[in-house]
Structure formats: C-alpha cells, structure tokens
Design a protein around this motif. Structure first.
Motif, PDB file in Angstrom:
ATOM      1  N   ALA A 133       0.859  -1.189   0.000  1.00  0.00           N
ATOM      2  CA  ALA A 133       0.000   0.000   0.000  1.00  0.00           C
ATOM      3  C   ALA A 133       0.890   1.232   0.000  1.00  0.00           C
ATOM      4  O   ALA A 133       1.805   1.333   0.806  1.00  0.00           O
ATOM      5  CB  ALA A 133      -0.911  -0.011   1.215  1.00  0.00           C
ATOM      6  N   LEU A 162      -4.737   9.677 -14.069  1.00  0.00           N
ATOM      7  CA  LEU A 162      -3.676   9.440 -13.095  1.00  0.00           C
ATOM      8  C   LEU A 162      -2.345   9.926 -13.652  1.00  0.00           C
ATOM      9  O   LEU A 162      -1.528  10.521 -12.946  1.00  0.00           O
ATOM     10  CB  LEU A 162      -3.618   7.939 -12.776  1.00  0.00           C
ATOM     11  CG  LEU A 162      -2.870   7.526 -11.518  1.00  0.00           C
ATOM     12  CD1 LEU A 162      -3.425   8.229 -10.301  1.00  0.00           C
ATOM     13  CD2 LEU A 162      -2.951   6.025 -11.339  1.00  0.00           C
ATOM     14  N   ILE A 163      -2.136   9.696 -14.956  1.00  0.00           N
ATOM     15  CA  ILE A 163      -0.896  10.156 -15.592  1.00  0.00           C
ATOM     16  C   ILE A 163      -0.793  11.678 -15.485  1.00  0.00           C
ATOM     17  O   ILE A 163       0.257  12.224 -15.159  1.00  0.00           O
ATOM     18  CB  ILE A 163      -0.871   9.730 -17.079  1.00  0.00           C
ATOM     19  CG1 ILE A 163      -0.703   8.221 -17.184  1.00  0.00           C
ATOM     20  CG2 ILE A 163       0.277  10.433 -17.818  1.00  0.00           C
ATOM     21  CD1 ILE A 163      -0.931   7.693 -18.587  1.00  0.00           C
ATOM     22  N   ILE A 204       6.511  17.794  -6.771  1.00  0.00           N
ATOM     23  CA  ILE A 204       6.157  18.141  -5.398  1.00  0.00           C
ATOM     24  C   ILE A 204       5.465  17.006  -4.659  1.00  0.00           C
ATOM     25  O   ILE A 204       5.309  17.075  -3.452  1.00  0.00           O
ATOM     26  CB  ILE A 204       5.260  19.394  -5.365  1.00  0.00           C
ATOM     27  CG1 ILE A 204       4.087  19.233  -6.317  1.00  0.00           C
ATOM     28  CG2 ILE A 204       6.058  20.625  -5.685  1.00  0.00           C
ATOM     29  CD1 ILE A 204       3.113  20.379  -6.251  1.00  0.00           C
ATOM     30  N   ALA A 205       5.072  15.971  -5.348  1.00  0.00           N
ATOM     31  CA  ALA A 205       4.375  14.883  -4.666  1.00  0.00           C
ATOM     32  C   ALA A 205       5.393  13.890  -4.129  1.00  0.00           C
ATOM     33  O   ALA A 205       6.488  13.754  -4.643  1.00  0.00           O
ATOM     34  CB  ALA A 205       3.437  14.183  -5.638  1.00  0.00           C
ATOM     35  N   CYS A 206       5.018  13.223  -3.077  1.00  0.00           N
ATOM     36  CA  CYS A 206       5.868  12.146  -2.610  1.00  0.00           C
ATOM     37  C   CYS A 206       4.982  11.001  -2.168  1.00  0.00           C
ATOM     38  O   CYS A 206       3.802  11.184  -1.916  1.00  0.00           O
ATOM     39  CB  CYS A 206       6.762  12.610  -1.470  1.00  0.00           C
ATOM     40  SG  CYS A 206       5.874  12.981   0.039  1.00  0.00           S
ATOM     41  N   GLU A 207       5.543   9.823  -2.135  1.00  0.00           N
ATOM     42  CA  GLU A 207       4.763   8.678  -1.713  1.00  0.00           C
ATOM     43  C   GLU A 207       5.584   7.854  -0.747  1.00  0.00           C
ATOM     44  O   GLU A 207       6.806   7.877  -0.751  1.00  0.00           O
ATOM     45  CB  GLU A 207       4.314   7.850  -2.913  1.00  0.00           C
ATOM     46  CG  GLU A 207       5.434   7.193  -3.678  1.00  0.00           C
ATOM     47  CD  GLU A 207       4.909   6.269  -4.760  1.00  0.00           C
ATOM     48  OE1 GLU A 207       3.870   6.597  -5.358  1.00  0.00           O
ATOM     49  OE2 GLU A 207       5.541   5.231  -4.999  1.00  0.00           O
ATOM     50  N   LYS A 208       4.869   7.138   0.107  1.00  0.00           N
ATOM     51  CA  LYS A 208       5.559   6.265   1.050  1.00  0.00           C
ATOM     52  C   LYS A 208       4.711   5.021   1.260  1.00  0.00           C
ATOM     53  O   LYS A 208       3.480   5.048   1.074  1.00  0.00           O
ATOM     54  CB  LYS A 208       5.803   6.997   2.361  1.00  0.00           C
ATOM     55  CG  LYS A 208       4.533   7.385   3.110  1.00  0.00           C
ATOM     56  CD  LYS A 208       4.864   8.020   4.449  1.00  0.00           C
ATOM     57  CE  LYS A 208       3.593   8.344   5.210  1.00  0.00           C
ATOM     58  NZ  LYS A 208       3.839   8.985   6.486  1.00  0.00           N
ATOM     59  N   GLU A 209       5.400   3.967   1.642  1.00  0.00           N
ATOM     60  CA  GLU A 209       4.695   2.711   1.903  1.00  0.00           C
ATOM     61  C   GLU A 209       4.026   2.806   3.259  1.00  0.00           C
ATOM     62  O   GLU A 209       4.618   3.312   4.220  1.00  0.00           O
ATOM     63  CB  GLU A 209       5.684   1.557   1.879  1.00  0.00           C
ATOM     64  CG  GLU A 209       5.005   0.201   1.906  1.00  0.00           C
ATOM     65  CD  GLU A 209       6.017  -0.919   1.785  1.00  0.00           C
ATOM     66  OE1 GLU A 209       7.092  -0.698   1.223  1.00  0.00           O
ATOM     67  OE2 GLU A 209       5.701  -2.013   2.280  1.00  0.00           O
ATOM     68  N   ILE A 210       2.796   2.369   3.338  1.00  0.00           N
ATOM     69  CA  ILE A 210       2.078   2.428   4.609  1.00  0.00           C
ATOM     70  C   ILE A 210       1.496   1.057   4.938  1.00  0.00           C
ATOM     71  O   ILE A 210       1.391   0.189   4.065  1.00  0.00           O
ATOM     72  CB  ILE A 210       0.938   3.476   4.578  1.00  0.00           C
ATOM     73  CG1 ILE A 210      -0.055   3.154   3.445  1.00  0.00           C
ATOM     74  CG2 ILE A 210       1.485   4.870   4.436  1.00  0.00           C
ATOM     75  CD1 ILE A 210      -1.337   3.954   3.543  1.00  0.00           C
ATOM     76  N   PHE A 243      -1.977  13.708 -13.307  1.00  0.00           N
ATOM     77  CA  PHE A 243      -1.597  14.143 -11.978  1.00  0.00           C
ATOM     78  C   PHE A 243      -0.164  13.760 -11.666  1.00  0.00           C
ATOM     79  O   PHE A 243       0.575  14.519 -11.071  1.00  0.00           O
ATOM     80  CB  PHE A 243      -2.556  13.546 -10.930  1.00  0.00           C
ATOM     81  CG  PHE A 243      -3.721  14.424 -10.698  1.00  0.00           C
ATOM     82  CD1 PHE A 243      -3.821  15.194  -9.555  1.00  0.00           C
ATOM     83  CD2 PHE A 243      -4.713  14.524 -11.643  1.00  0.00           C
ATOM     84  CE1 PHE A 243      -4.898  16.036  -9.358  1.00  0.00           C
ATOM     85  CE2 PHE A 243      -5.787  15.354 -11.462  1.00  0.00           C
ATOM     86  CZ  PHE A 243      -5.886  16.118 -10.316  1.00  0.00           C
ATOM     87  N   SER A 281       1.296  11.763  -1.209  1.00  0.00           N
ATOM     88  CA  SER A 281       1.064  13.060  -0.567  1.00  0.00           C
ATOM     89  C   SER A 281       1.499  14.162  -1.511  1.00  0.00           C
ATOM     90  O   SER A 281       2.459  14.001  -2.259  1.00  0.00           O
ATOM     91  CB  SER A 281       1.879  13.177   0.722  1.00  0.00           C
ATOM     92  OG  SER A 281       1.550  12.133   1.599  1.00  0.00           O
ATOM     93  N   VAL A 309       2.272  13.507 -13.707  1.00  0.00           N
ATOM     94  CA  VAL A 309       3.186  14.407 -14.407  1.00  0.00           C
ATOM     95  C   VAL A 309       3.147  15.796 -13.789  1.00  0.00           C
ATOM     96  O   VAL A 309       4.180  16.436 -13.579  1.00  0.00           O
ATOM     97  CB  VAL A 309       2.822  14.464 -15.899  1.00  0.00           C
ATOM     98  CG1 VAL A 309       3.653  15.524 -16.601  1.00  0.00           C
ATOM     99  CG2 VAL A 309       3.035  13.111 -16.553  1.00  0.00           C
ATOM    100  N   THR A 310       1.935  16.242 -13.474  1.00  0.00           N
ATOM    101  CA  THR A 310       1.793  17.599 -12.957  1.00  0.00           C
ATOM    102  C   THR A 310       2.510  17.783 -11.631  1.00  0.00           C
ATOM    103  O   THR A 310       3.132  18.799 -11.379  1.00  0.00           O
ATOM    104  CB  THR A 310       0.303  17.928 -12.758  1.00  0.00           C
ATOM    105  OG1 THR A 310      -0.378  17.632 -13.963  1.00  0.00           O
ATOM    106  CG2 THR A 310       0.111  19.404 -12.422  1.00  0.00           C
ATOM    107  N   PHE A 311       2.431  16.790 -10.808  1.00  0.00           N
ATOM    108  CA  PHE A 311       2.916  16.977  -9.454  1.00  0.00           C
ATOM    109  C   PHE A 311       4.150  16.144  -9.109  1.00  0.00           C
ATOM    110  O   PHE A 311       4.454  15.961  -7.954  1.00  0.00           O
ATOM    111  CB  PHE A 311       1.788  16.679  -8.474  1.00  0.00           C
ATOM    112  CG  PHE A 311       0.613  17.569  -8.703  1.00  0.00           C
ATOM    113  CD1 PHE A 311       0.722  18.929  -8.491  1.00  0.00           C
ATOM    114  CD2 PHE A 311      -0.579  17.063  -9.181  1.00  0.00           C
ATOM    115  CE1 PHE A 311      -0.350  19.760  -8.725  1.00  0.00           C
ATOM    116  CE2 PHE A 311      -1.652  17.896  -9.415  1.00  0.00           C
ATOM    117  CZ  PHE A 311      -1.538  19.245  -9.192  1.00  0.00           C
ATOM    118  N   GLN A 339       0.987   5.473   0.003  1.00  0.00           N
ATOM    119  CA  GLN A 339       0.240   6.713   0.220  1.00  0.00           C
ATOM    120  C   GLN A 339       0.920   7.840  -0.547  1.00  0.00           C
ATOM    121  O   GLN A 339       2.106   8.080  -0.387  1.00  0.00           O
ATOM    122  CB  GLN A 339       0.200   7.052   1.707  1.00  0.00           C
ATOM    123  CG  GLN A 339      -0.428   8.405   1.992  1.00  0.00           C
ATOM    124  CD  GLN A 339      -0.278   8.818   3.444  1.00  0.00           C
ATOM    125  OE1 GLN A 339      -0.824   8.177   4.332  1.00  0.00           O
ATOM    126  NE2 GLN A 339       0.462   9.894   3.675  1.00  0.00           N
TER     127      GLN A 339
END
Lengths: 789, 329
Positions: A771, B9-10, B19-25, B12, A775, B14-16, A773
């Motif tokens: 999963a 989804l593409i 500045i976007a980041c993701e992490k495993e949760i 978004f 941000s 590309v746009t971000f 997330q």
C-alpha cells in the motif's frame, strides 16, 4: 405547502398593519469617499435604541423611527467609523462618506463585517469575508484564494489536500450556489481544483450562507457563496498587480467619465508552462508538456442618475493541459473554463423601494482529447445558461424589509459527448453533440420583520418550476439493459416537469446587548445536478438536468445557534448545531465508464439515494488588538444511503469529517511588519478499501468491503507568512508590498490518496502487494510581491 | 476509452511529480470470510467437442500472497459440480495437474483451454497441485444456442449459475496492418453485427510464429485490454476494427526483439473470436475497469457483477468460438 404560503401572506399583512404610529423615515447611503463606491454590508446602528441594520448592495439603509434625537454609528471592516447626530422631526436622507482605514493590500486586522452582526443579524450560519481578510491568511505558493480562506471556517470543508472543491455541512460541491456579481459559476476550479477562479484582487466581498438561505436564493441545497467585485475607482486611475511563484496578475481601474462611469479590468495568468517548457525540452525533446490557467475580469459601471446605476460585468477563464509524446504517438489535452457576461440595472424609486434587474449568460465547458497514433477520442461536457431576473426591495418601515422577485433561466446541457475518429473506422460516426434543454423559473417573497428590540424574524417562500424539454431522445431499456425503443421529443416538447414551494424561516432572539439565540428552518430544491466520476473535482464531472428519471434533489435543514460578544466586542463567539437531510442524491452506477453514456441517456447510468448530515460548530474570534485571529471547530457526521450501493446499507459520505479544526492568528508588530499563521486539523477522508482478492483468468481481482470502510490518516498542517508593508517612498508614485511564507512548516505527509503497488508476475510465482500513500505539497516557500499605482 | 482513469492518473503524476511524494504504509484491514470463486467456461467452436471446465478456488485476504505457490492452497477440492442441459444433469470430475497432463496428451482436452483458465502455462505449473472439474466421456460439450445450468455443492453450501453459448458470428476477414516503423502493427478484422441489440463479443489473439528458441511466441490465447465489446454502437453494422497485441495478466517481459502492444509484420497470428452473453461482457468489462483503477482517487471502486449466486464470486461463461489466421509476411 399551501398553508405555508397563506401563513406567510397573513403574517406579512398583519405585520404591515402595525406601522400606523407617527414616525419619520431616516434613510441614507454609505459610500467610500475615495472610490465613490457604495459600501455594502456596513452596519448602521441607532445608538439610543440599540437598533442596527446592514446596508444593501447599493449602500442603502433605512429606518422608520419615532420623532427624536438620535446618534447614528456606521461601522465596516477597514473603514473609519462614522458617528453622526440626527434630529428626526421630518423624513431625513443622509449621504455618508467614509474612508478606508487601510488599503486592501496592507496587513489588516482580522475583522469582518460581523462587527455587531454576530449577535444582531437574523441569520445563523452566515459569513462575510473581505479581500483584506483573504489576503492576510497564509497561502500556498503565495497565491491567495477566496475558497481556501473560507475552508478555514467551521462547517466548510475541502475535498482533499489543497483541493478547492467546497463541501458545506455535508453537501456536495454542486450543492453550492456560487455567484460572481450575481451570475452562477459552475466550476470554480483552476489547476484541477487546487485554486479557485476568483482573482482576489477584484473581489470586494464574499458572503457565504451555509445555514438559513434567504428566499431570494435558490436552486442549490447547501450554501450560497455570493462574490461581488470592485466597481472601480470614481476619482483616479489606479493600477495594482502582483507576482508570485506560479502566476502574475494586473488590475487597472478608474473613472471612465468623471463621476459618471467607472471601469475595472483584471487579468491573471500562470507561467508554469513558459518556465517548464525549456526544461522539458532539455530532458527529452520528443516530449511536450504544458499547463496554464488564465482569467480575465471586467466591469463597467454607469451612474446614469442618482437613482439609476447600470453595470456590465464579465469573466472569462480557462485551464489548458497537454502532454505530447511524439515517439509513442500519444497525445492528451484537457481544457475547461467558465465565461460569464451580465448586464445589471439598479433603479432607486425612493428611499423605500429599490429595483434590481439583471440579464446574464454563463457557460462552463470541458474537453478531453486523447490520441494514439491515428486513433483519436474527444469528450465534451458543459452547461450554458441564459437568464433574466428581477428583485424588488421594499422598506416600508425600519421593522420591515420585504423582498420580492423572480427569475427565468434557459439551461442547455451537454453531458458527456464523445467523438471518435480513426482512418479505418469510417463506418462508425460517433461525432455528435447530444444536448438537453430545460426551463427554470422561480418566484419568491421574503419578509424580515423586527417584532421588538429582542425578536426578529425572516420568513420566505420560494416557488420553483423546472421543465425538461425537447429535442430529446429517450432510450428505453429492458430488464437486461438493452435499449429496446427510442422516444423522440421535438424542440420545446415537454419531457418532464417539477414544481415545488420552498419555505424558509429564521429568527433571532436578542438575550441582551451581547448575546442572542438564532434558529432557522430551510427547505431547498435543486433541479440541476453535477455527477462526479472521480472522488475529486475533475473536468470529467458532468452537469445534467432533472428529468423523468432524475428527480430534483431536496434538502431540509434545521439549525440553532448561540451567539455572544464579550470584552467590549473584542471577542465574538458562536456555537451552532444543524441537522440536514437530503433526498434524491445521485451517484454513477457500479462499474460506470464515460463511454456508457454514448447513445444512451446519462440518467440510465445513475443510481439514486438519500443523505444526512448533522453537527455542531464552534467559533471564537478575536477581532481587535495587535493579535487577532480565530478558532473554528466542527464535529460532524455525514452519511449516504443508496439501495444500489453498499447493499443498501447506510455509509459515511466521502467528505464525512468527524473533527475539523482551524486556528488562524495574525500578529501585527508595527506598521510595517506582521506575522500570520494557520493550523488545520481534520479527520481523514473516508475511502473504500479492498478487503480480499481472488484470481481469475490470471488476473487478480480485488473484492471491496463496505463503501468508505476505511479512513485515511488525519490531516494536519501549519503555515506561516510574514508580510512587509514598507512606508511609501514620497519620491515614487507607487507603493510595494511583500509577503513571504512557508506552507506546511513541519513537512507533514498528508494523504492525497492510497494506491496498491502490485509486483504481480504471476507466471513466475512472484506476487507482492504494497500500500502506497501519495502526498502532495511538502514544505514549500511562498513569495509574493505586489505594487500599487 | 477504458484507459481514461489511467490517463487522469498520468496527468496528476506528471503535474505533481516535482512536489508529490509517496511512502509505503500499513493498512489494517479486517479479517473477512473466504468466498467460493468460480471460474468456469463452456465453448463451442464447430470443430471439436469441448467439455465444460470449472476451477474452484477461494478468495483470500487482501495482503495474503496469491502467487502460484499460495494459489494451490486455495483450490477447493471434493466439491460436487454438475452441469445441466436439456434437463439432463452431468456430474463433473475433479482432475489435478498430473491427471490433466494425461488428459491433454491423450487429446481429451485442449491445453490452451486449461492454460487460459489457470492463467499460466502448464509448463510453469508442473510441481503444483492445481485442479479443475471437467467431464471426459464426451457426454457433455458446448453447443450454440443452448443454456447450461451450473450447480456446485461445496462445504455444505450450494451455488448455482446459468450461462448460454450464443450463435457463432465468424469474422468476415482478418489482416495485419502496419502502424509504426514499417514492421509493427495491429491485427485488424471486418465483422458484421446482426440487427438487434444485446450481442457481445470477445477477441483473443495468439502468435504461433516461433521465437528465437524455436517455441511459439504465445503459449495460449491473449485477450488484450478492452477485449470484450457489445453492439450498442455497432448494431446492424459491417465495420473494421483493430486490436493491439496485449499481454497476459502477470506477463511483464516480452521476448527479446518484441515491442509491447505491437505485432510484427512477420507474425502468424491466430484470432479467436467469441460470441458471449451480455452478463459475461458486463463481468469482463467491469473487471477491466476495476483492475485499471486500483485505488485511484479519480475513480470509484467497482464491484464485479458475478453470475454466481449465494455470495459466490467469479464467472460461468459460454463462448461461441471461431478461429481465423493472419499469416506473417
């Protein structure tokens, strides 16, 4: 419902009959001395009687009082207070002029026009914001935004991180009537919803009604956001503008004909595309990427006489996004935008009678263009209105304000339309524009009656009529979903119609000079609907009319609140509770894709259900002093129940938010420097998560649990900004202003959405699901420079 | 069109991306009851007598592994599976992999049918305890226009479903057409849809030309994305259409020298064109929509509309099959 109408008429007649005592009319107009514009929403107080009214949009106020000597006090945000003694032994008309204490771009104290209105005014759940207040709040990338500011008030929520879609007391974004100079705006979003289309520099005042919607507003369930723009300076030409990290704007206003006509024009554009293009070309010259938004506001105001004001107001805005990958032959373009144009004539028959008539056009359109080599698909969607409306305000005495009016709107809808072209598919012609048409009529009567010093009522009744007309093709389906027949309706032919009475009631009981109890009951019908394919506001959202299958949405809201001012009105506090039910809510059916609308009526792909929201909202505000600000907190619950979703069981709406807290503070160090901060906390959004999975045909299929069965982690964020407002250099004919900010100071990774990363190499026995997330917006700087001539 | 959610989804992404980041949760999901998953098909191709094949498995927790090793533990054994047609009921027998291989080698069932259902080549399955239910005495096989009632009794619960094999609708012609770089292209076909809405189709293709190792490029038929369609827009029309090559779910590497999505001009391609019932089309369409959204905020999660009752999952499908071949140039 007929009883309600009779009650209103009887109530109005009885109360009108009670003005037979000997009294004189004390009326007047409040104007800004420097701009000559009337000041709307200023509070006019008769000190001796502790009576207060607000000026209307023309700056007019009106009392009917017994003969005597009175002291009038005029108060308004950022405006010098006026005190004037009046000897009332005949009818008196006053022309009151005042100056703004601060120019709008300076750091201002957090005050609003609820001065004395918090306790005094009739309607619960009403907020008024000014440009100065919006500008004092820290913003993302230095781009101040009206909707972002409103979301810091209890009962107003955003859809997701940074998203400007507005959810008021459990209602969807289409349930807000958003008016720009009286003209509805159907999509207030720039940059996929991260900013609103409202250029802060042209905004004069924003009124948000989330509770007791007066009868002169209608057509939406949840709220009214009424934005008025500057008329333009009547004396000299001014220019102002600013530059931030992503956009620049310029506004010019001034007299067109001295004391007769003013103009105001404003433009704004992002330069992400201009800055980004060379970088993208450097990385890969075969790829193109671009995005921009731009908008323009224009207003002309003609003072034809002391009694006639004629104005033109227009808006045009667009967003455009494109990706082009030449080697892959892939292209994607998305564009959307609003356009409005309105003519308004205001005529003052007398101090007691004002007529406002408006004709306008408003349109919203979106287009998605996807191409892959020789294959191209286009999706179109939009809504276009022509409208005429007239409102008459009558002030028979200071105890009565009567409003009566009506409107007619002709809607044209273009729900999802698809055009497909390919070199080979010559036998399939999908290039079509399916339109739907409707007539929308409303009449209303509203009476605000001050029974005595403590008790004031507002009673209103709105009659609305909606007719869906041809040309229209109705597709009939059998139980297997196969279209078996088509009924064609000719132009103007009646397809379906609805009419309803919508009662509105609010009351205020003044407990003492610093506290009151207010309550309201409103019933609203909504005949046009936005159906959202995504969980966030997107250009793929479509507007559709009520039809034979799509019933009007209807809401009933009860609210009650306690309002108190303390410490000589330095603090204002309120606690409000509401309970709202919503019927005939709309969602897309399970497994919907936009192409399902092709050769079909959109409503065949909808499911219908009900909604419910209730909550309690707390608000504490410090209005004056070196440190000002507010705390807003809402404890709410919002749910939906659809027979065809979640096995018919009730579930939390996607914008259900148990806790919503906002802290706003501004500290003014001196005339030049100030510091402001915002902290927000909100319960995580409800979302649907898969609970199990299974394999079929080599694919892994997710099996979802209950709708919105999972919560994203809580959202919280802290922002700061410092403003520097240097003293004007006497050798220069312009003034500058700087704002520096930090967004998301402690770099909180707030959830935007969750997705599942499958390392799914089935044939090789590898299967791993994580999963993730996503941000948006980590810690970010904000800089903005503004100038004024 | 089915790619719209992915495309959003593409946008978004590309746009971000800056500045976007993701992490495993970690997501704590509740324990849920396993459900019976039915994957059954009955075909008619006008050439061979094809018996029904039914695979029974169970659903599993979302984060539980569903690889080949784990999947074998999910097979449901010792169920009583019957298929009734013309009021005559036929009981299917459970065969596991070693027995299946014997049946395939003796020509009782076709290997590609089994591989289609299992989603893996038999070669890859050797060593695993995979099982299916079928009938080998030639007493029951698919016929067009007939309705087949499936009944499964397993662990004290009874599940039923019904499907039919629609009449065959052969393609008028098939051909290869270059789309890119002179050697890469799509498979094209011309078809005629008979008047009357409610028809649905599914397209498969299989490259039987050989790769560098002397093996057929595709071990079984591949259904590309959007492989099934209905006649809502094409009712009563004769028209041309095309499909790209597609790939099997779970296949991520092409043979060296191949280009994703494209056939080669030199490929010999067998087209398997099927008529299917509308509920089968709905299942396949929504399954693709769901596989494509995968938690995207730009889509709502979809529930796959199974035609298995009693809280079962999966699909019991009839296919009316015709084959055509595009010969490599």
């Amino acid at each position: 419902m007929v009883k309600q109408l009779l009650f209103l008429i009887c109530f109005t007649l009885i109360s009108l009959a009670s003005w037979s005592q000997t009294e004189f009319v004390l009326s007047g107009t409040v104007t800004n001395d420097s701009t000559k514009e009337p000041i709307a929403g200023a509070t006019v107080i008769i000190k001796e009687l502790q009576k207060a009214v607000s000026t209307d949009n023309n700056g007019l106020f009106n009392f009917t009082l017994p003969e005597g000597n009175y002291t009038i006090v005029i108060r308004h945000i950022g405006m010098s207070e006026i005190t004037k003694a009046v000897e009332l032994n005949k009818n008196v008309n006053l022309q009151l002029k005042t100056n703004m204490e601060t120019i709008v771009t300076e750091t201002v104290e957090i005050t609003d026009s609820k001065i004395d209105g918090n306790v005094e005014k009739t309607d619960p759940g009403t907020l008024v914001l000014t440009k100065a207040e919006v500008k004092s709040i820290p913003s993302m990338l230095g781009q101040t935004d009206v909707l972002a500011a409103l979301q810091l008030y209890p009962g107003v929520q955003s859809a997701a991180q940074g998203i400007s879609g507005m959810y008021v007391r459990g209602g969807g974004p289409d349930q807000n009537l958003i008016l720009l100079d009286g003209v509805p705006i159907y999509n207030p979003a720039h940059l996929f919803g991260f900013y609103s289309i409202f250029n802060t520099n042209v905004v004069e005042k924003v009124t948000l009604i989330k509770g007791a919607m007066p009868a002169n507003y209608g057509g939406r369930l949840s709220s009214v956001m009424d934005i008025t723009t500057n008329d333009g300076n009547d004396s000299t030409i001014h220019a102002s503008g600013g530059t931030g990290l992503i956009s620049a704007d310029l506004t010019i206003d001034g007299p067109l004909f001295k004391n007769k006509a003013t103009f105001s024009i404003s433009g704004r554009r992002t330069y992400i595309d201009v800055l980004g293009k060379p970088i993208i070309q450097l990385i890969d010259k075969d790829k193109e990427w671009g995005y921009y938004f731009q908008d323009f506001n224009g207003k002309l105001v003609f003072h034809l006489s002391d009694k006639d004001k004629f104005s033109y107001s227009g808006y045009y805005g667009e967003d455009a996004f494109k990706i082009l990958n030449k080697p892959a032959g892939f292209g994607l373009g998305i564009s959307w935008g609003n356009a409005t144009s309105s003519l308004t004539w205001q005529h003052i028959f007398s101090d007691k009678l004002v007529l406002s008539t408006q004709a306008y056009y408003t349109g919203y359109r979106s287009k998605i263009d996807i191409s892959q080599n020789t294959y191209e698909v286009k999706l179109y969607s939009g809504i276009y209105d022509w409208c005429g409306k007239s409102d008459l305000k009558y002030y028979p005495s200071d105890r009565h304000t009567i409003k009566i009016g009506g409107s007619y709107t002709y809607h044209t809808f273009t729900p999802t339309n698809i055009a497909a072209n390919t070199d080979a598919l010559t036998t399939i012609d999908l290039d079509q524009r399916i339109k739907q048409y409707s007539h929308d009529v409303a009449f209303y009567l509203s009476e605000e009656y001050t029974m005595n010093n403590r008790l004031r009522f507002r009673l209103g009744l709105r009659y609305s009529y909606f007719q869906h007309v041809g040309p229209f093709d109705k597709y009939l389906k059998n139980e297997f979903g196969i279209i078996t027949d088509t009924i064609h309706y000719e132009r103007g032919e009646h397809v379906a119609d609805y009419n309803h009475l919508e009662p509105r009631f609010s009351a205020r009981l003044l407990l003492n000079s610093s506290s009151s109890i207010k309550m309201a009951y409103v019933q609203n019908y909504q005949y046009i609907h936005m159906v959202s394919y995504a969980t966030v506001s997107m250009p793929t959202d479509i507007w559709i009319p009520s039809s034979e299958k799509v019933k009007p949405q209807v809401s009933t809201q009860y609210s009650i609140g306690y309002f108190k001012d303390s410490k000589n009105k330095v603090y204002e506090t309120s606690i409000e509770m509401y309970y709202k039910t919503m019927a005939n809510q709309i969602e897309f059916k399970n497994g919907y894709s936009p192409e399902d609308d092709l050769l079909d009526n959109p409503e065949n792909n909808f499911v219908f259900g009900d909604g419910k929201s209730y909550g309690i909202e707390l608000f504490i505000k410090k209005k004056t002093g070196k440190t000002t600000g507010w705390i807003g907190y809402a404890l709410t619950s919002t749910s939906r129940q659809f027979p065809d979703i979640n096995s018919g069981e009730e579930y939390y709406a996607k914008y259900d938010r148990r806790h919503d807290l906002s802290l706003v503070a501004v500290h003014k160090f001196n005339e030049n420097w100030s510091l402001s901060g915002v902290f927000v906390y909100a319960t995580g959004n409800a979302t649907t998560m898969p609970e199990s999975r299974y394999a079929i045909g080599g694919s892994i299929i997710n099996e979802y649990g209950k709708r919105n069965n999972y919560r994203l982690v809580d959202y919280h964020r802290l922002d700061f900004s410092v403003t520097y407002n240097p003293k004007k250099n006497k050798n220069r004919n312009y003034k500058t202003f700087w704002s520096f900010g930090i967004y998301n100071v402690y770099n909180r990774n707030n959830p935007y959405f969750i997705y599942f990363d499958d390392s799914n190499y089935f044939n090789e026995g590898i299967f791993d699901t994580k999963a993730k997330q996503v941000s948006l917006f980590p810690i970010m700087p904000a800089v903005r420079w503004e100038y004024f001539f | 069109m089915n790619n719209q959610r992915t495309l959003l989804l593409i946008i978004f992404s590309v746009t971000f991306w800056l500045i976007a980041c993701e992490k495993e949760i970690t997501i704590d999901l509740p324990d849920v009851e396993d459900k019976l998953v039915v994957e059954g098909k009955i075909e008619y191709d006008g050439i061979t007598n094809t018996p029904p094949i039914v695979i029974l498995t169970k659903s599993t927790g979302f984060f539980e592994p569903t690889d080949l090793n784990s999947l074998q533990d999910l097979f449901v054994h010792d169920a009583v599976v019957t298929v009734a047609v013309d009021n005559i009921s036929h009981q299917l027998t459970e065969f596991c992999l070693s027995e299946m291989l014997a049946l395939i080698s003796s020509g009782v069932i076709d290997s590609s049918l089994v591989e289609d259902l299992l989603g893996a080549t038999l070669e890859n399955l050797i060593g695993f305890e995979y099982c299916l239910y079928t009938i080998i005495d030639n007493s029951l096989y698919g016929q067009p226009g007939k309705s087949y009632d499936l009944t499964i009794v397993s662990e004290g619960k009874t599940y039923t479903s019904t499907t039919s094999i629609p009449p065959l609708n052969p393609l008028i012609s098939v051909w290869y057409e270059t789309q890119k770089d002179d050697t890469l292209g799509f498979a094209w076909a011309r078809m005629y849809d008979p008047p009357g809405k409610g028809d649905a189709y599914r397209w498969y293709a299989r490259r039987i030309s050989h790769n560098g190792l002397g093996e057929e490029k595709d071990a079984f038929f591949v259904a590309p994305f959007g492989s099934s369609f209905e006649d809502k827009f094409i009712d009563g029309l004769e028209f041309d259409f095309a499909y790209d090559r597609g790939h099997r779910p779970g296949d991520h590497d092409d043979d060296p020298g191949e280009t994703p999505h494209f056939f080669k001009k030199s490929d010999t391609i067998v087209i398997k064109f099927c008529t299917i019932a509308l509920p089968v089309f709905e299942f396949l369409r929504i399954m693709e929509v769901e596989a494509n959204s995968n938690g995207s905020p730009f889509a709502s999660p979809s529930t796959i509309p199974t035609n298995i009752d009693n809280n079962g999952l999966g699909l019991w499908a009839g296919y009316g099959v015709t084959y055509d071949t595009i010969f490599g140039q």
